[in-house]
Write a protein that holds these residues in place. Sequence first.
Motif, PDB file in Angstrom:
ATOM      1  N   ALA A   1      30.236  32.078  42.123  1.00 45.51           N
ATOM      2  CA  ALA A   1      31.150  31.109  41.512  1.00 45.51           C
ATOM      3  C   ALA A   1      31.607  31.533  40.127  1.00 45.51           C
ATOM      4  O   ALA A   1      32.704  31.151  39.680  1.00 45.51           O
ATOM      5  N   THR A   2      30.803  32.330  39.435  1.00 44.76           N
ATOM      6  CA  THR A   2      31.102  32.704  38.054  1.00 44.76           C
ATOM      7  C   THR A   2      32.470  33.380  37.889  1.00 44.76           C
ATOM      8  O   THR A   2      33.268  32.976  37.033  1.00 44.76           O
ATOM      9  N   PRO A   3      32.819  34.402  38.706  1.00 42.15           N
ATOM     10  CA  PRO A   3      34.152  35.010  38.533  1.00 42.15           C
ATOM     11  C   PRO A   3      35.304  34.075  38.893  1.00 42.15           C
ATOM     12  O   PRO A   3      36.430  34.304  38.454  1.00 42.15           O
ATOM     13  N   VAL A   4      35.020  33.044  39.695  1.00 38.41           N
ATOM     14  CA  VAL A   4      36.092  32.107  40.051  1.00 38.41           C
ATOM     15  C   VAL A   4      36.599  31.389  38.807  1.00 38.41           C
ATOM     16  O   VAL A   4      37.805  31.175  38.635  1.00 38.41           O
ATOM     17  N   GLY A   5      35.674  31.029  37.908  1.00 36.99           N
ATOM     18  CA  GLY A   5      36.077  30.367  36.671  1.00 36.99           C
ATOM     19  C   GLY A   5      37.012  31.231  35.853  1.00 36.99           C
ATOM     20  O   GLY A   5      38.012  30.745  35.295  1.00 36.99           O
ATOM     21  N   LEU A   6      36.710  32.529  35.768  1.00 38.39           N
ATOM     22  CA  LEU A   6      37.586  33.441  35.037  1.00 38.39           C
ATOM     23  C   LEU A   6      38.949  33.560  35.719  1.00 38.39           C
ATOM     24  O   LEU A   6      39.996  33.572  35.062  1.00 38.39           O
ATOM     25  N   SER A   7      38.948  33.631  37.052  1.00 40.87           N
ATOM     26  CA  SER A   7      40.211  33.729  37.801  1.00 40.87           C
ATOM     27  C   SER A   7      41.080  32.496  37.580  1.00 40.87           C
ATOM     28  O   SER A   7      42.308  32.600  37.443  1.00 40.87           O
ATOM     29  N   VAL A   8      40.458  31.318  37.549  1.00 42.24           N
ATOM     30  CA  VAL A   8      41.212  30.084  37.308  1.00 42.24           C
ATOM     31  C   VAL A   8      41.875  30.118  35.935  1.00 42.24           C
ATOM     32  O   VAL A   8      43.041  29.731  35.767  1.00 42.24           O
TER      33      VAL A   8
ATOM     34  N   LEU B   1      37.475  44.920  28.810  1.00 40.68           N
ATOM     35  CA  LEU B   1      36.326  45.660  28.285  1.00 40.68           C
ATOM     36  C   LEU B   1      35.320  44.778  27.551  1.00 40.68           C
ATOM     37  O   LEU B   1      34.212  45.238  27.258  1.00 40.68           O
ATOM     38  N   LEU B   2      35.685  43.540  27.271  1.00 44.59           N
ATOM     39  CA  LEU B   2      34.733  42.617  26.639  1.00 44.59           C
ATOM     40  C   LEU B   2      34.507  41.378  27.485  1.00 44.59           C
ATOM     41  O   LEU B   2      33.369  41.060  27.844  1.00 44.59           O
ATOM     42  N   LEU B   3      35.561  40.682  27.846  1.00 45.93           N
ATOM     43  CA  LEU B   3      35.406  39.390  28.516  1.00 45.93           C
ATOM     44  C   LEU B   3      34.935  39.535  29.962  1.00 45.93           C
ATOM     45  O   LEU B   3      34.030  38.809  30.398  1.00 45.93           O
TER      46      LEU B   3
ATOM     47  N   ALA C   1      46.995  31.038  32.566  1.00 51.84           N
ATOM     48  CA  ALA C   1      47.799  31.885  31.683  1.00 51.84           C
ATOM     49  C   ALA C   1      49.121  32.272  32.337  1.00 51.84           C
ATOM     50  O   ALA C   1      50.187  32.208  31.703  1.00 51.84           O
ATOM     51  N   ALA C   2      49.075  32.664  33.608  1.00 48.89           N
ATOM     52  CA  ALA C   2      50.303  33.056  34.315  1.00 48.89           C
ATOM     53  C   ALA C   2      51.249  31.868  34.486  1.00 48.89           C
ATOM     54  O   ALA C   2      52.471  32.015  34.401  1.00 48.89           O
TER      55      ALA C   2
ATOM     56  N   GLY D   1      50.117  39.206  27.952  1.00 43.74           N
ATOM     57  CA  GLY D   1      48.836  39.836  27.637  1.00 43.74           C
ATOM     58  C   GLY D   1      47.976  38.970  26.740  1.00 43.74           C
ATOM     59  O   GLY D   1      46.770  38.814  26.968  1.00 43.74           O
ATOM     60  N   TRP D   2      48.586  38.354  25.726  1.00 46.00           N
ATOM     61  CA  TRP D   2      47.795  37.526  24.807  1.00 46.00           C
ATOM     62  C   TRP D   2      47.472  36.151  25.386  1.00 46.00           C
ATOM     63  O   TRP D   2      46.405  35.584  25.094  1.00 46.00           O
ATOM     64  N   LEU D   3      48.361  35.608  26.217  1.00 41.67           N
ATOM     65  CA  LEU D   3      47.989  34.398  26.962  1.00 41.67           C
ATOM     66  C   LEU D   3      46.789  34.680  27.871  1.00 41.67           C
ATOM     67  O   LEU D   3      45.873  33.851  28.005  1.00 41.67           O
ATOM     68  N   HIS D   4      46.801  35.843  28.499  1.00 35.78           N
ATOM     69  CA  HIS D   4      45.724  36.294  29.387  1.00 35.78           C
ATOM     70  C   HIS D   4      44.387  36.328  28.635  1.00 35.78           C
ATOM     71  O   HIS D   4      43.369  35.838  29.123  1.00 35.78           O
ATOM     72  N   VAL D   5      44.414  36.889  27.425  1.00 34.93           N
ATOM     73  CA  VAL D   5      43.193  36.971  26.616  1.00 34.93           C
ATOM     74  C   VAL D   5      42.713  35.588  26.197  1.00 34.93           C
ATOM     75  O   VAL D   5      41.523  35.259  26.299  1.00 34.93           O
ATOM     76  N   ALA D   6      43.631  34.767  25.713  1.00 34.89           N
ATOM     77  CA  ALA D   6      43.241  33.441  25.212  1.00 34.89           C
ATOM     78  C   ALA D   6      42.638  32.583  26.318  1.00 34.89           C
ATOM     79  O   ALA D   6      41.574  31.950  26.130  1.00 34.89           O
ATOM     80  N   ALA D   7      43.287  32.558  27.484  1.00 31.45           N
ATOM     81  CA  ALA D   7      42.761  31.757  28.591  1.00 31.45           C
ATOM     82  C   ALA D   7      41.438  32.320  29.090  1.00 31.45           C
ATOM     83  O   ALA D   7      40.494  31.557  29.389  1.00 31.45           O
ATOM     84  N   SER D   8      41.324  33.645  29.162  1.00 34.31           N
ATOM     85  CA  SER D   8      40.079  34.267  29.616  1.00 34.31           C
ATOM     86  C   SER D   8      38.936  33.965  28.656  1.00 34.31           C
ATOM     87  O   SER D   8      37.805  33.684  29.069  1.00 34.31           O
ATOM     88  N   ALA D   9      39.221  34.020  27.345  1.00 31.89           N
ATOM     89  CA  ALA D   9      38.182  33.749  26.347  1.00 31.89           C
ATOM     90  C   ALA D   9      37.657  32.326  26.463  1.00 31.89           C
ATOM     91  O   ALA D   9      36.438  32.078  26.360  1.00 31.89           O
ATOM     92  N   LEU D  10      38.553  31.377  26.696  1.00 34.92           N
ATOM     93  CA  LEU D  10      38.124  29.990  26.865  1.00 34.92           C
ATOM     94  C   LEU D  10      37.236  29.852  28.098  1.00 34.92           C
ATOM     95  O   LEU D  10      36.177  29.207  28.049  1.00 34.92           O
ATOM     96  N   GLY D  11      37.644  30.464  29.209  1.00 37.07           N
ATOM     97  CA  GLY D  11      36.837  30.409  30.425  1.00 37.07           C
ATOM     98  C   GLY D  11      35.476  31.047  30.235  1.00 37.07           C
ATOM     99  O   GLY D  11      34.444  30.513  30.686  1.00 37.07           O
ATOM    100  N   VAL D  12      35.429  32.195  29.552  1.00 36.40           N
ATOM    101  CA  VAL D  12      34.159  32.899  29.326  1.00 36.40           C
ATOM    102  C   VAL D  12      33.229  32.067  28.456  1.00 36.40           C
ATOM    103  O   VAL D  12      32.020  31.995  28.702  1.00 36.40           O
ATOM    104  N   MET D  13      33.762  31.405  27.433  1.00 39.53           N
ATOM    105  CA  MET D  13      32.923  30.563  26.567  1.00 39.53           C
ATOM    106  C   MET D  13      32.233  29.464  27.358  1.00 39.53           C
ATOM    107  O   MET D  13      31.028  29.210  27.195  1.00 39.53           O
ATOM    108  N   ILE D  14      32.982  28.809  28.224  1.00 42.60           N
ATOM    109  CA  ILE D  14      32.412  27.722  29.029  1.00 42.60           C
ATOM    110  C   ILE D  14      31.351  28.263  29.985  1.00 42.60           C
ATOM    111  O   ILE D  14      30.250  27.702  30.108  1.00 42.60           O
TER     112      ILE D  14
END
Length: 418
Positions: A151-158, A127-129, A163-164, A180-193
């Motif tokens: 290409a943008t969603p590919v970065g999030l998928s990577v 709902l945010l990232l 995380a997995a 779940g929290w690994l998922h959030v942390a990795a997604s947040a890093l990808g979104v920032m970049i």
Amino acid sequence: MGLERFRLGGLARGSLSVLGWNVARLGVQLVWMLLLARNLGAQGYGSFSGLSGLAIALSGLVGAGLGLRMYRDVVHDPSCFGIRWAQAQRLLGLSACALIVVFVAGGSRLYPQVAWGLLLAVGLSELLLVPLIQHVAFAYAAHGRLWQAAATPVGLSVSRVVAAALLPWSPFGSTLVVYGWLHVAASALGVMIIWRTARQQLRPAPAAAAVGRADLRAGCGFLSVSVSGLALGSLDKALVLRLGGAEIAGNYTAAYRLASLAAVPIEALATAVLPRLFLARANRAAASRLLGLLLVLTASYSVCAAAALWWLAPLLPRVLGADFAAAVAATRVLAFYVPAACLYLIGVQVLLGFERLRWRLISDLLGMLTLVGLLAWSLPTAGVVGATQAVLVTQWLLAALVWLGIGVEQWSFIKKPH
């Protein structure tokens, strides 16, 4: 960009780069599905997918439709990018925070066995990232940078694959909450970049982010489309988890994701053609050949993809694990779903480009009602195969409704005096 450029060569060139990135996303998502299914098993994978489906169904409300409005307006007038970017960004943040609270509270009632920490993690992610990534993709596409939008969603998928992959090595264990929290942390890093890169490349002009009533009204039409479209594509996982349990949800989601990935090339074609469809609104008679071409390409590809899916279905338990044996029969049912899904993907982009938003909304609402009714009727007796049969019937109904709307629109346009 005029309609006279609607030729096969131009469309192919516009689609190839998008297709390449979508194929890359397909490969990354397959790796993510494999890692997650093997690490969590059918029950864990089904639980996470069901919760994510509920969050994604709500995510259509994030941003109040101003992201799609930004896309449409900037295609016609690039000078308005600064203000549209700022408005969409502001509404995205405010609405995401409110919806995360709603999701955690509602999820606790629907799934009392799920820890609130897992609900919060899924809410932050979906709902945010994810909406932030979609906002960036709309901005790139509005500027004609379709390959960067793809290409943008590919970065999030990577980042989610990372995380997995890290889950078995976590010092906190390999539970669903930890993932779940690994998922959030990795997604947040990808979104920032991704977010920082987009701002450096697109350089939105500083603008006041005030959002008035006129802005909200303009976004409402697009909001209805995004809400219905996302809910239709995600609510099924939440319903299967609620009505059938985690194991059935895991097998269903594995089969569904494989069928959805088979439609990725058509999704690429739909993404590439949308800016042209926005421009085609004023002269749809000249776009008739484009519609015919889209139909031929979609039908030809989808039949081949359906045959491949049927043939590959028995490999699922070998790849994902013995927990997913029931997914074989479900995948073979969904082989017949692929042509309908491809026709729907192209059709809804045509309706969006022609701004026939009401027809799409009505079609999606009818589809959701049909899906909910069929799932409630078939799941208790037929299990995972019943769930896939419900989705199959619903998708063919949707494809028929969407293309009926396109036919009515084209006929009414031709009949008008010009």
